[in-house]
Each structure stands twice: as C-alpha cells, then as structure tokens.
Write a protein that holds these residues in place. Structure first.
Motif, PDB file in Angstrom:
ATOM      1  N   PRO A   1     -21.282  42.052 -18.889  1.00 52.19           N
ATOM      2  CA  PRO A   1     -20.002  42.704 -19.189  1.00 52.19           C
ATOM      3  C   PRO A   1     -19.141  42.915 -17.947  1.00 52.19           C
ATOM      4  CG  PRO A   1     -21.788  43.824 -20.322  1.00 52.19           C
ATOM      5  CD  PRO A   1     -22.410  42.864 -19.366  1.00 52.19           C
ATOM      6  N   LEU A   2     -19.790  43.171 -16.801  1.00 52.62           N
ATOM      7  CA  LEU A   2     -19.031  43.338 -15.561  1.00 52.62           C
ATOM      8  C   LEU A   2     -18.332  42.040 -15.158  1.00 52.62           C
ATOM      9  CD1 LEU A   2     -20.988  45.507 -12.970  1.00 52.62           C
ATOM     10  CD2 LEU A   2     -18.697  45.897 -13.888  1.00 52.62           C
ATOM     11  N   LEU A   3     -19.022  40.925 -15.275  1.00 50.42           N
ATOM     12  CA  LEU A   3     -18.422  39.644 -14.922  1.00 50.42           C
ATOM     13  C   LEU A   3     -17.252  39.313 -15.845  1.00 50.42           C
ATOM     14  CD1 LEU A   3     -21.600  37.476 -14.164  1.00 50.42           C
ATOM     15  CD2 LEU A   3     -20.015  38.530 -12.534  1.00 50.42           C
ATOM     16  N   VAL A   4     -17.429  39.569 -17.139  1.00 51.42           N
ATOM     17  CA  VAL A   4     -16.340  39.333 -18.084  1.00 51.42           C
ATOM     18  C   VAL A   4     -15.154  40.236 -17.754  1.00 51.42           C
ATOM     19  CG1 VAL A   4     -15.645  39.417 -20.508  1.00 51.42           C
ATOM     20  CG2 VAL A   4     -17.924  38.583 -19.893  1.00 51.42           C
ATOM     21  N   ALA A   5     -15.446  41.497 -17.439  1.00 49.92           N
ATOM     22  CA  ALA A   5     -14.378  42.437 -17.087  1.00 49.92           C
ATOM     23  C   ALA A   5     -13.652  41.978 -15.824  1.00 49.92           C
ATOM     24  CB  ALA A   5     -14.960  43.836 -16.880  1.00 49.92           C
ATOM     25  N   ALA A   6     -14.397  41.442 -14.846  1.00 49.02           N
ATOM     26  CA  ALA A   6     -13.775  40.974 -13.606  1.00 49.02           C
ATOM     27  C   ALA A   6     -12.838  39.797 -13.873  1.00 49.02           C
ATOM     28  CB  ALA A   6     -14.852  40.570 -12.602  1.00 49.02           C
ATOM     29  N   VAL A   7     -13.270  38.880 -14.740  1.00 46.67           N
ATOM     30  CA  VAL A   7     -12.427  37.717 -15.067  1.00 46.67           C
ATOM     31  C   VAL A   7     -11.161  38.167 -15.787  1.00 46.67           C
ATOM     32  CG1 VAL A   7     -12.289  35.626 -16.456  1.00 46.67           C
ATOM     33  CG2 VAL A   7     -14.346  36.104 -15.137  1.00 46.67           C
ATOM     34  N   LEU A   8     -11.312  39.053 -16.785  1.00 49.87           N
ATOM     35  CA  LEU A   8     -10.146  39.500 -17.551  1.00 49.87           C
ATOM     36  C   LEU A   8      -9.213  40.362 -16.716  1.00 49.87           C
ATOM     37  CD1 LEU A   8     -11.731  40.305 -21.043  1.00 49.87           C
ATOM     38  CD2 LEU A   8     -10.499  38.249 -20.299  1.00 49.87           C
ATOM     39  N   LEU A   9      -9.784  41.114 -15.767  1.00 51.39           N
ATOM     40  CA  LEU A   9      -8.938  41.930 -14.905  1.00 51.39           C
ATOM     41  C   LEU A   9      -7.982  41.063 -14.092  1.00 51.39           C
ATOM     42  CD1 LEU A   9      -8.341  44.822 -13.860  1.00 51.39           C
ATOM     43  CD2 LEU A   9     -10.038  44.395 -12.054  1.00 51.39           C
ATOM     44  N   ARG A  10      -8.462  39.899 -13.687  1.00 48.93           N
ATOM     45  CA  ARG A  10      -7.625  38.997 -12.886  1.00 48.93           C
ATOM     46  C   ARG A  10      -6.606  38.253 -13.743  1.00 48.93           C
ATOM     47  NH1 ARG A  10      -9.321  37.593  -7.760  1.00 48.93           N
ATOM     48  NH2 ARG A  10      -8.335  35.550  -7.981  1.00 48.93           N
ATOM     49  N   ARG A  11      -6.942  38.018 -15.016  1.00 47.98           N
ATOM     50  CA  ARG A  11      -6.092  37.180 -15.861  1.00 47.98           C
ATOM     51  C   ARG A  11      -5.081  37.954 -16.702  1.00 47.98           C
ATOM     52  NH1 ARG A  11     -10.155  32.430 -18.229  1.00 47.98           N
ATOM     53  NH2 ARG A  11     -10.704  31.537 -16.195  1.00 47.98           N
ATOM     54  N   ARG A  12      -5.432  39.161 -17.099  1.00 52.47           N
ATOM     55  CA  ARG A  12      -4.551  39.897 -18.008  1.00 52.47           C
ATOM     56  C   ARG A  12      -3.474  40.648 -17.246  1.00 52.47           C
ATOM     57  NH1 ARG A  12      -8.605  42.937 -22.210  1.00 52.47           N
ATOM     58  NH2 ARG A  12      -9.137  44.024 -20.283  1.00 52.47           N
ATOM     59  N   ASP A  13      -2.376  40.868 -17.933  1.00 55.39           N
ATOM     60  CA  ASP A  13      -1.342  41.745 -17.379  1.00 55.39           C
ATOM     61  C   ASP A  13      -1.844  43.170 -17.394  1.00 55.39           C
ATOM     62  OD1 ASP A  13       0.387  39.613 -17.063  1.00 55.39           O
ATOM     63  OD2 ASP A  13       1.264  39.857 -19.058  1.00 55.39           O
ATOM     64  N   VAL A  14      -1.305  43.994 -16.509  1.00 54.50           N
ATOM     65  CA  VAL A  14      -1.732  45.394 -16.447  1.00 54.50           C
ATOM     66  C   VAL A  14      -1.271  46.121 -17.707  1.00 54.50           C
ATOM     67  CG1 VAL A  14      -1.576  47.552 -15.170  1.00 54.50           C
ATOM     68  CG2 VAL A  14      -1.633  45.367 -13.957  1.00 54.50           C
TER      69      VAL A  14
END
Length: 263
Positions: free
Chosen positions: A250-263
C-alpha cells in the motif's frame, strides 16, 4: 537562490518538517500515550481475570499472550494516528504547501513514515515489556502459570507485537494517502485489520477459509507474535513476510499515486 532552494530540499529537512508537524499537534502525543495505556491496562485486566473462569490455572496455556492481549485494541489507536498523519493535511489544505515545498513529493511520504515509526515503535515496545513484566507479576501473585523473558518465543512475541502495532500505523498512513479522507481511511483500516477475519469466516466457502484467512494482516501477524501459535497459521517467517507485504505494497501504491495525482 537556486542553491539555497535545493539545499532546503534535503531529506533531513523534510524529516525535521514532518517531526515539527507531528509534535505540534497535541492529539498526536495523546494518541500515542493512549495506545500505550490501552495496551497496558487491557493486558493487566486480562492478567488479573484470566484465573476466575471455570478452568482456573489449567486454562492458562500462554501467559505471555495473555498479557499482550491489549495489543489488539491498541492497534486501532495507532492505526488512526497513521491515517491522520496524512489525511489531516488534506482536510486542512496544508498538503498543498507541503508538496509545493517538496515538488518531488516522494520524500514527503517517506519522511512521514520515518517520523511515524520513530514516534510509535519505541513507545509500544516499552509498553510491551512493561505490561509483560507487570502482568506476569499479577498472574504469579494469583498462583497462575507465568512466563519468563528467556522462555522460548517470549522475546520474539514482545518485539513482534511492537512491530505489528507500528506496521498497522504505517498501513493507516498508506490508506490515508490513498483515500485522502479520514473517515474512509479509518473505515478501510478497521475492515482490513479487524473485521476481515470474521467476515471471511462467515462469507467465504469452507474450502477457501484456511487457504485465504491465514494471509490476512492479523493472521499473518499472529504467526510471528504468538508464543504458542494456533493451528492453521503460517510459519513465523512466512507470517512476517506476508505482514511486511501488507505494509509495503500500500505504501508503494500511495507513493506512485502521490506523484501522479493532483493535490
């Protein structure tokens, strides 16, 4: 100007920033303290009442496990803290300032993890030792079987319990980053860590239960935190690996989405 700005983006600076944010929220310290007290009080209650049933001393097969019974309840407390470390910034809008100051974003998530682990693990580890020694004294005074720190599996159970609680806190942090909503992330955490074993036992076909339930986070943790593991669990090493996967993925998925999604 550029050199100064780049110097301010060191990981050490991110860590200091995240530590200031965590300790500046009074509820963070109270939550960690609450988890510690929950663990100790619940463990002592179980230790003081275990011999009052009809089985008496004959029913005590895992004295260490009895005093660590409060871990189950304290996990929810630290898990909620993990959620709030991220979701609190989204709810207030502070996350925009945070990610503007650290455009690469990944160091922010890593910093939150390091600070959360540093705040939670030492406290719950100390609490595990406190409740173990106090609980064994209570049980010994009541004439019940007791365990010693040098007994097989006891030290591993104490450290493993602290690792499990810290892992649940990190899972909460990852869910907070994924869902960006406190209520949704806490609900998902409760279902995943606490309700899934019971729901799985009710809803899964009988032929699937043993093969599926042992891979859930709580069952995997039980495999390496129990002095006397129950039947149907993974081995201690396999349980630790599965639990680590529940934390890391879940941390890795969160890291990827944090970089890709708008705030």
């Amino acid at each position: 100007m550029t050199a100064t700005r780049e110097a301010g983006l060191t990981f050490g600076g991110v860590l200091r920033s995240e530590w200031v944010k965590l300790r500046s929220v009074r509820s963070s310290g109270l939550t960690v303290l609450g988890a510690s007290l929950t663990m100790i009080v619940a463990g002592l209650v179980f230790a003081s009442t275990i011999g009052t049933d009809s089985d008496g001393a004959d029913g005590v097969t895992d004295p260490a496990g009895i005093t660590l019974s409060g871990v189950l309840f304290a996990q929810l407390v630290v898990g909620v803290l993990g959620v709030l470390v991220v979701s609190g910034e989204y709810s207030t809008g502070m996350i925009r300032s945070t990610l503007t100051g650290v455009p690469s974003r990944s160091p922010v998530l890593a910093g939150k993890v390091v600070v959360l682990v540093g705040a939670v693990f030492p406290v719950v580890l100390a609490s595990a030792f406190i409740v173990f020694f106090a609980g064994q004294a209570v049980m010994g005074g009541a004439g019940l079987p007791t365990a010693r720190i040098g007994d097989a599996g006891v030290l591993a159970a104490l450290v493993g319990s602290a690792v499990t609680m810290t892992g649940v806190a990190v899972i909460g942090l990852a869910l907070g980053a994924l869902l960006r909503n406190t209520a949704g992330a806490v609900s998902a955490l409760v279902v995943l860590v606490f309700l899934a074993p019971g729901l799985g036992g009710l809803l899964l076909p009988v032929s699937w239960r043993d093969g599926v339930l042992k891979f859930l986070p709580s069952s995997a943790a039980e495999a390496f935190t129990s002095v006397a593991p129950g039947p149907g669990l993974l081995t201690a090493s396999s349980g630790a690996a599965v639990f680590a996967a529940w934390v890391v993925v879940p941390l890795l998925v969160a890291a990827v989405l944090l970089r890709r999604r708008d705030v």
